[in-house]
Design a protein around this motif. Structure first.
Motif, PDB file in Angstrom:
ATOM      1  N   ILE A  59       4.671   4.967   8.680  1.00 32.92           N
ATOM      2  CA  ILE A  59       6.031   4.581   8.296  1.00 32.92           C
ATOM      3  C   ILE A  59       6.779   5.747   7.659  1.00 32.92           C
ATOM      4  O   ILE A  59       7.990   5.891   7.837  1.00 32.92           O
ATOM      5  N   ALA A  60       6.060   6.617   6.928  1.00 32.85           N
ATOM      6  CA  ALA A  60       6.728   7.780   6.333  1.00 32.85           C
ATOM      7  C   ALA A  60       7.263   8.702   7.425  1.00 32.85           C
ATOM      8  O   ALA A  60       8.386   9.223   7.329  1.00 32.85           O
ATOM      9  N   THR A  61       6.463   8.889   8.475  1.00 31.43           N
ATOM     10  CA  THR A  61       6.897   9.722   9.605  1.00 31.43           C
ATOM     11  C   THR A  61       8.105   9.099  10.291  1.00 31.43           C
ATOM     12  O   THR A  61       9.055   9.802  10.662  1.00 31.43           O
ATOM     13  N   TYR A  62       8.081   7.770  10.456  1.00 30.97           N
ATOM     14  CA  TYR A  62       9.203   7.078  11.081  1.00 30.97           C
ATOM     15  C   TYR A  62      10.476   7.258  10.251  1.00 30.97           C
ATOM     16  O   TYR A  62      11.563   7.508  10.812  1.00 30.97           O
ATOM     17  N   ILE A  63      10.352   7.148   8.932  1.00 27.47           N
ATOM     18  CA  ILE A  63      11.523   7.297   8.059  1.00 27.47           C
ATOM     19  C   ILE A  63      12.088   8.715   8.158  1.00 27.47           C
ATOM     20  O   ILE A  63      13.314   8.911   8.206  1.00 27.47           O
ATOM     21  N   SER A  71       0.819  -1.221   0.000  1.00 20.58           N
ATOM     22  CA  SER A  71       0.000   0.000   0.000  1.00 20.58           C
ATOM     23  C   SER A  71       0.848   1.265   0.000  1.00 20.58           C
ATOM     24  O   SER A  71       0.378   2.338  -0.392  1.00 20.58           O
ATOM     25  N   VAL A  72       2.105   1.160   0.421  1.00 25.18           N
ATOM     26  CA  VAL A  72       2.986   2.335   0.448  1.00 25.18           C
ATOM     27  C   VAL A  72       4.347   1.989  -0.186  1.00 25.18           C
ATOM     28  O   VAL A  72       5.375   2.548   0.191  1.00 25.18           O
ATOM     29  N   ASN A  73       4.345   1.085  -1.150  1.00 30.07           N
ATOM     30  CA  ASN A  73       5.627   0.582  -1.662  1.00 30.07           C
ATOM     31  C   ASN A  73       6.496   1.662  -2.292  1.00 30.07           C
ATOM     32  O   ASN A  73       7.713   1.574  -2.286  1.00 30.07           O
ATOM     33  N   SER A  74       5.881   2.725  -2.830  1.00 33.03           N
ATOM     34  CA  SER A  74       6.681   3.773  -3.469  1.00 33.03           C
ATOM     35  C   SER A  74       7.623   4.444  -2.467  1.00 33.03           C
ATOM     36  O   SER A  74       8.723   4.881  -2.829  1.00 33.03           O
ATOM     37  N   ILE A  75       7.202   4.526  -1.201  1.00 34.32           N
ATOM     38  CA  ILE A  75       8.064   5.106  -0.170  1.00 34.32           C
ATOM     39  C   ILE A  75       9.361   4.307  -0.064  1.00 34.32           C
ATOM     40  O   ILE A  75      10.462   4.866  -0.006  1.00 34.32           O
ATOM     41  N   ALA A 126      19.217   0.077   6.984  1.00 31.13           N
ATOM     42  CA  ALA A 126      19.524  -0.957   7.976  1.00 31.13           C
ATOM     43  C   ALA A 126      18.638  -0.803   9.214  1.00 31.13           C
ATOM     44  O   ALA A 126      18.105  -1.800   9.746  1.00 31.13           O
ATOM     45  N   VAL A 127      18.461   0.436   9.675  1.00 27.16           N
ATOM     46  CA  VAL A 127      17.573   0.694  10.821  1.00 27.16           C
ATOM     47  C   VAL A 127      16.134   0.355  10.454  1.00 27.16           C
ATOM     48  O   VAL A 127      15.389  -0.218  11.265  1.00 27.16           O
ATOM     49  N   LEU A 128      15.735   0.685   9.229  1.00 24.85           N
ATOM     50  CA  LEU A 128      14.366   0.419   8.782  1.00 24.85           C
ATOM     51  C   LEU A 128      14.077  -1.078   8.727  1.00 24.85           C
ATOM     52  O   LEU A 128      12.986  -1.526   9.108  1.00 24.85           O
ATOM     53  N   LEU A 129      15.037  -1.865   8.277  1.00 24.98           N
ATOM     54  CA  LEU A 129      14.856  -3.320   8.264  1.00 24.98           C
ATOM     55  C   LEU A 129      14.624  -3.836   9.676  1.00 24.98           C
ATOM     56  O   LEU A 129      13.734  -4.669   9.909  1.00 24.98           O
ATOM     57  N   GLN A 130      15.411  -3.354  10.630  1.00 27.10           N
ATOM     58  CA  GLN A 130      15.233  -3.769  12.019  1.00 27.10           C
ATOM     59  C   GLN A 130      13.839  -3.397  12.520  1.00 27.10           C
ATOM     60  O   GLN A 130      13.169  -4.187  13.194  1.00 27.10           O
ATOM     61  N   GLU A 131      13.381  -2.197  12.173  1.00 24.44           N
ATOM     62  CA  GLU A 131      12.047  -1.744  12.583  1.00 24.44           C
ATOM     63  C   GLU A 131      10.959  -2.634  11.989  1.00 24.44           C
ATOM     64  O   GLU A 131      10.011  -3.025  12.689  1.00 24.44           O
ATOM     65  N   LEU A 132      11.086  -2.967  10.715  1.00 24.83           N
ATOM     66  CA  LEU A 132      10.079  -3.817  10.061  1.00 24.83           C
ATOM     67  C   LEU A 132      10.063  -5.214  10.673  1.00 24.83           C
ATOM     68  O   LEU A 132       8.990  -5.810  10.855  1.00 24.83           O
ATOM     69  N   ALA A 133      11.254  -5.755  10.963  1.00 26.14           N
ATOM     70  CA  ALA A 133      11.315  -7.073  11.600  1.00 26.14           C
ATOM     71  C   ALA A 133      10.685  -7.030  12.987  1.00 26.14           C
ATOM     72  O   ALA A 133       9.918  -7.937  13.363  1.00 26.14           O
ATOM     73  N   ASP A 134      10.965  -5.974  13.754  1.00 31.62           N
ATOM     74  CA  ASP A 134      10.380  -5.840  15.095  1.00 31.62           C
ATOM     75  C   ASP A 134       8.866  -5.682  15.028  1.00 31.62           C
ATOM     76  O   ASP A 134       8.122  -6.315  15.794  1.00 31.62           O
ATOM     77  N   ARG A 135       8.380  -4.830  14.136  1.00 27.10           N
ATOM     78  CA  ARG A 135       6.927  -4.655  13.990  1.00 27.10           C
ATOM     79  C   ARG A 135       6.264  -5.973  13.587  1.00 27.10           C
ATOM     80  O   ARG A 135       5.165  -6.297  14.059  1.00 27.10           O
ATOM     81  N   SER A 136       6.933  -6.715  12.705  1.00 29.33           N
ATOM     82  CA  SER A 136       6.371  -7.990  12.250  1.00 29.33           C
ATOM     83  C   SER A 136       6.216  -8.958  13.412  1.00 29.33           C
ATOM     84  O   SER A 136       5.179  -9.623  13.567  1.00 29.33           O
ATOM     85  N   LYS A 137       7.246  -9.044  14.254  1.00 31.01           N
ATOM     86  CA  LYS A 137       7.192  -9.969  15.400  1.00 31.01           C
ATOM     87  C   LYS A 137       6.128  -9.559  16.416  1.00 31.01           C
ATOM     88  O   LYS A 137       5.517 -10.409  17.050  1.00 31.01           O
ATOM     89  N   LYS A 138       5.896  -8.241  16.535  1.00 27.58           N
ATOM     90  CA  LYS A 138       4.921  -7.749  17.508  1.00 27.58           C
ATOM     91  C   LYS A 138       3.508  -7.660  16.932  1.00 27.58           C
ATOM     92  O   LYS A 138       2.558  -7.345  17.663  1.00 27.58           O
ATOM     93  N   GLY A 139       3.350  -7.938  15.641  1.00 23.43           N
ATOM     94  CA  GLY A 139       2.033  -7.862  15.019  1.00 23.43           C
ATOM     95  C   GLY A 139       1.549  -6.438  14.801  1.00 23.43           C
ATOM     96  O   GLY A 139       0.350  -6.196  14.671  1.00 23.43           O
ATOM     97  N   ILE A 140       2.474  -5.477  14.745  1.00 24.53           N
ATOM     98  CA  ILE A 140       2.130  -4.070  14.526  1.00 24.53           C
ATOM     99  C   ILE A 140       2.111  -3.786  13.023  1.00 24.53           C
ATOM    100  O   ILE A 140       2.899  -4.358  12.264  1.00 24.53           O
ATOM    101  N   SER A 141       1.232  -2.892  12.594  1.00 29.39           N
ATOM    102  CA  SER A 141       1.148  -2.535  11.179  1.00 29.39           C
ATOM    103  C   SER A 141       2.507  -2.077  10.652  1.00 29.39           C
ATOM    104  O   SER A 141       3.198  -1.276  11.290  1.00 29.39           O
ATOM    105  N   LEU A 142       2.871  -2.578   9.470  1.00 31.84           N
ATOM    106  CA  LEU A 142       4.140  -2.196   8.860  1.00 31.84           C
ATOM    107  C   LEU A 142       4.065  -0.843   8.161  1.00 31.84           C
ATOM    108  O   LEU A 142       5.110  -0.219   7.913  1.00 31.84           O
TER     109      LEU A 142
END
Length: 384
Positions: A364-368, A114-118, A344-360
């Protein structure tokens, strides 16, 4: 063809070297090359006859793969390459890196679609693909198993075979980055299944890892920047015979559209005069010439080849190999760069969100933006 049509219409011939279909881990065929040549039929026929006669080629047909095995054959290929200099375009792919790119497309993208262009605009896909390529090239059995499982999935559609990728217990030798990638895959398995269910392993989906269609499309798009209308003659190909829908929608299409990703505009439309012509190379001589050109550039791009012809053809890469060819670029792994640290930081964030069941994708734009500012203020400290 009238005089006014000559500059607006191109007769194009296409053939490949290094075709292994969905098997991108083939040990001997490491490079896939798809070549295109602009040449009228009568000129192609005369030149093929000249080459066959001059170099005493057997069976009355030019086959680049056979010719490149001997010195006389290489001279024949070189004469073809030099004669048509400036009239051909080539797409070249490192197959392992292409497989790494496909991994991102089918394992990562479904969960962030849904936000792949980012993610594309910050080259996150290139960070992941290059990292996977390095893992596959220098790590041990674990990376190889993951890629073999992924390749099997794409060929067969059998999700039960994804043992290494979706295994919850990791090999002790796995790198931290590969572990994060696997964590992402494990916790987003459902989105991968939804994306591929009923597609991989079926019909045209059997060829989902094959590089032919993508290379042909990119080459036609490049030619479309120079000619108003194109007619394409391609050597018989199973992937092309299975599905031509993406090409048929370009018949009589006159609009010019581009994608804009990571600061680069790439053409995505062209105007075909008629459907692709899948032909016998013995009959359509231009395809034989394209075969020789494809063989030459596949030979040149294989680092194991260091003779005078490989060096000579390498000097022609910049002029003839199109943007969109698929090769690793280690600049996307240079942790001295802010962009790479951010990914590298973003990959860690995505892996952590995935494990916690949080929306990816939520915020995400604000986080970046946040980590970009933070890294500018305080870059990661790298061990030397």
């Amino acid at each position: 063809m009238g005089a006014n049509d000559f500059n607006t219409h191109a007769i194009l011939h296409f053939d490949e070297s290094g075709f292994t279909g969905n098997n991108l881990l083939h040990k001997q065929q490491k490079i896939f090359c798809y070549a295109s040549l602009e040449c009228p039929h009568d000129e192609a026929e005369k030149f093929v006859e000249h080459i066959i006669r001059k170099y005493q080629i057997q069976n009355g047909e030019i086959k680049g793969g056979k010719l490149l095995k001997g010195v006389r054959g290489k001279r024949a290929v070189d004469e073809i390459v030099q004669n048509f200099k400036g009239r051909f375009k080539v797409s070249v792919s490192d197959k392992k890196y292409a497989l790494a790119g496909k991994f991102f497309e089918y394992i990562f993208e479904p969960a962030i679609a849904s936000v792949n262009s980012i993610f594309y605009n910050i080259n996150f896909h290139r960070f992941i693909s290059n990292m996977l390529y390095v893992e596959l090239s220098v790590r041990g059995a674990m990376a190889e198993e993951i890629f073999e499982d992924f390749e099997k999935l794409m060929r067969t559609g059998d999700f039960e075979g994804l043992k290494a990728l979706f295994l919850t217990s990791k090999d002790e030798g796995i790198s931290p980055v590969l572990e994060q990638i696997c964590d992402f895959a494990i916790h987003n398995k459902e989105s991968v299944v939804r994306e591929l269910d009923g597609y991989a392993g079926e019909g045209a989906g059997k060829w989902v890892l094959d590089l032919t269609n993508t290379a042909l499309f990119c080459l036609l798009a490049e030619w479309g920047q120079e000619y108003d209308q194109l007619t394409a003659y391609c050597d018989q190909s199973k992937p092309l015979s299975e599905d031509q829908e993406i090409f048929n929608v370009m018949i009589d299409r006159e609009d010019k559209k581009f994608t804009h990703i990571a600061g680069i505009d790439s053409p995505i439309t062209f105007n075909l005069k008629e459907p692709l012509n899948l032909v016998d190379s013995k009959v359509v001589h231009g395809v034989q010439l394209a075969d020789a050109i494809a063989g030459a550039f596949a030979y040149a791009c294989d680092r194991d080849n260091q003779d005078e012809y490989a060096e000579k053809w390498r000097d022609m890469i910049e002029e003839h190999v199109i943007f969109g060819s698929v090769f690793p670029d280690y600049d996307h792994l240079d942790l001295e760069k802010l962009e790479v640290q951010r990914n590298a930081v973003l990959l860690q964030e995505l892996a952590d969100r995935s494990k916690k069941g949080i929306s990816l994708t939520d915020d995400i734009a604000t986080y970046i933006q946040f980590i970009t500012l933070a890294l500018r203020e305080s870059p990661l400290e790298l061990q030397t």
